[in-house]
Design an enzyme around this catalytic site. Structure first.
Site, PDB file in Angstrom:
ATOM      1  N   ASP A 127       0.843  -1.187   0.000  1.00  0.00           N
ATOM      2  CA  ASP A 127       0.000   0.000   0.000  1.00  0.00           C
ATOM      3  C   ASP A 127       0.884   1.245   0.000  1.00  0.00           C
ATOM      4  OD1 ASP A 127      -1.760   2.082   0.597  1.00  0.00           O
ATOM      5  OD2 ASP A 127      -2.980   0.870   1.948  1.00  0.00           O
ATOM      6  N   HIS A 128       0.791   2.055  -1.071  1.00  0.00           N
ATOM      7  CA  HIS A 128       1.662   3.223  -1.206  1.00  0.00           C
ATOM      8  C   HIS A 128       1.319   4.335  -0.211  1.00  0.00           C
ATOM      9  CE1 HIS A 128       5.030   4.685  -3.334  1.00  0.00           C
ATOM     10  NE2 HIS A 128       4.706   4.225  -4.522  1.00  0.00           N
ATOM     11  N   ARG A 129       0.171   4.241   0.447  1.00  0.00           N
ATOM     12  CA  ARG A 129      -0.152   5.222   1.476  1.00  0.00           C
ATOM     13  C   ARG A 129       0.700   5.015   2.725  1.00  0.00           C
ATOM     14  NH1 ARG A 129      -6.505   3.925   1.705  1.00  0.00           N
ATOM     15  NH2 ARG A 129      -5.507   1.873   1.914  1.00  0.00           N
TER      16      ARG A 129
END
Length: 396
Positions: free
Chosen positions: A370-372
């Site tokens: 997850d790039h968040r």
């Protein structure tokens, strides 16, 4: 009603294992709940005494609905992946009368007037599946009510006399596969829609791990031998110690790191469908303990005996499609988790090392993250750590 994964919105209480007045402690199985993925044993996350059962067998209610009320000093333990339930407070249910009348539920056939025994909906369903005549079953519940265990005991007596009619081993009963595929699709669609995935891949030389595994298994009886998948799962768990931002949950627009490393293992069911139960505290188990947990989990997943904590506690998922002949798998993150590690099959390929080219067994390891929460640098550190650990299998 606990949340047993991102793909669950409702659950149906099919049987209570407790009654008002019973003392319970954290971890006790108190009810059976039916979801689209089968019937799950629900554990309680508090200690105390059962005051009332708010939801009756046969009722389908949303996740977060109060199922029962407790009294006592035990404090409820909040699960990190559970969202706060916005459920209106309801008055406590009155204490049951000594001789309660059977509850009629529209979705369950009402008992005949001449039948005095109370029968849970799941017990009635199991009786139909196993061909058990309910009038011949002695109930062990309150007021002689018939539960699933009573039906299965009665069926066992019949099977001893006629073993040829036994159901096929390892097949979970009563699953609606079309419903299961719908909820899996909904969860994966939500994941791809809401989670900004990034993907990484690396190739790991498995020569040292396989040589060590062969030597180790040669010392063991057949029943105690290790599978290479245990090395893969253990390596991922230990690698997460140095990359904790890949082990946890995205909840309420923020990342919450997990307290433990509970690896969800993607298990395909023999009759179709997929479940993702977790092995708890993998980084604290040795390989023998991990193998025992893996075999037990797969067996119970395929016979429909999973517990709620196993479906709700996973902090990362590992999927291994090597047995299906797949060389690489790029998975979809199972929310609210923030990462998934995939492994393909072990193949022999030409590998250059120290200026020499040779054929070596290798495996493709992939990461969906997850790039968040993380980026390629952090994700790359995880895969590098997995590779390093598999080059030192004796340390696992």
């Amino acid at each position: 009603m606990p949340s047993l994964g991102a793909d669950m919105q409702f659950g149906t209480v099919v049987e209570w294992r407790v009654k008002p007045g019973d003392a319970v402690k954290h971890g006790d199985v108190v009810a059976l709940v039916e979801t689209e993925k089968g019937v799950i044993e629900v554990e309680i996350f508090a200690s105390g005494v059962v005051e009332s059962l708010v939801v009756q067998p046969g009722q389908k209610v949303p996740v977060g609905t109060t199922l029962a009320t407790l009294s006592g000093d035990g404090k409820k333990e909040e699960h990190p992946s559970a969202k706060p339930a916005a459920v209106a407070a309801a008055p406590a249910a009155p204490a049951p009368e000594p001789q309660p009348a059977p509850v009629k539920i529209s979705s369950v056939p009402a008992p005949e007037p001449s039948v005095r025994q109370r029968i849970s909906p799941l017990a009635r369903k199991r009786a139909q599946e196993l061909g058990v005549e309910l009038s011949t079953v002695a109930g062990s519940g309150a007021d002689g009510s018939i539960a699933v265990a009573d039906v299965e005991r009665a069926a066992e007596g019949v099977r001893r006399a006629a073993p040829d009619v036994s159901p096929a081993p390892g097949v979970a009963k009563g699953l609606d596969l079309s419903a299961m595929r719908r909820v899996i699709a909904a969860a994966m669609a939500r994941s791809k829609r809401e989670i900004p995935h990034y993907y990484l891949s690396t190739t790991i030389d498995m020569r040292k791990s396989l040589d060590w595994l062969a030597a180790e298994n040669a010392k063991r009886p057949v029943t105690k031998r290790l599978l290479y998948s245990a090395l893969l799962i253990r390596a991922v768990a230990l690698a997460l110690r140095s990359t904790p931002d890949l082990n946890g949950f995205w909840i309420d627009d923020g990342f919450k790191a997990a307290d433990g490393i509970h690896v969800g293992v993607a298990i395909s069911l023999r009759q179709g469908g997929l479940v993702n139960p977790a092995i708890h505290d993998v980084d604290k188990k040795n390989l023998d303990e991990l193998m025992e947990s893996m075999l037990d989990l797969v067996n119970r997943a395929r016979t429909g005996h999973l517990r709620s904590s196993e479906l709700a506690d996973g902090t990362i998922t590992v999927t291994n499609l090597g047995e299906q002949g797949v060389e690489s798998v790029f998975g979809v993150i199972y929310p609210p988790q923030v990462a998934l590690v995939g492994f393909g099959k072990i193949t022999e390929r030409p590998v250059a090392a120290n200026g020499m080219v040779g054929v070596r067994p290798v495996i493709d390891a992939t990461l969906a993250a997850d790039h968040r929460v993380s980026d390629g640098h952090r994700g790359g550190r995880l895969l590098i750590a997995v590779d390093r650990l598999l080059q030192e299998p004796e340390t696992l």
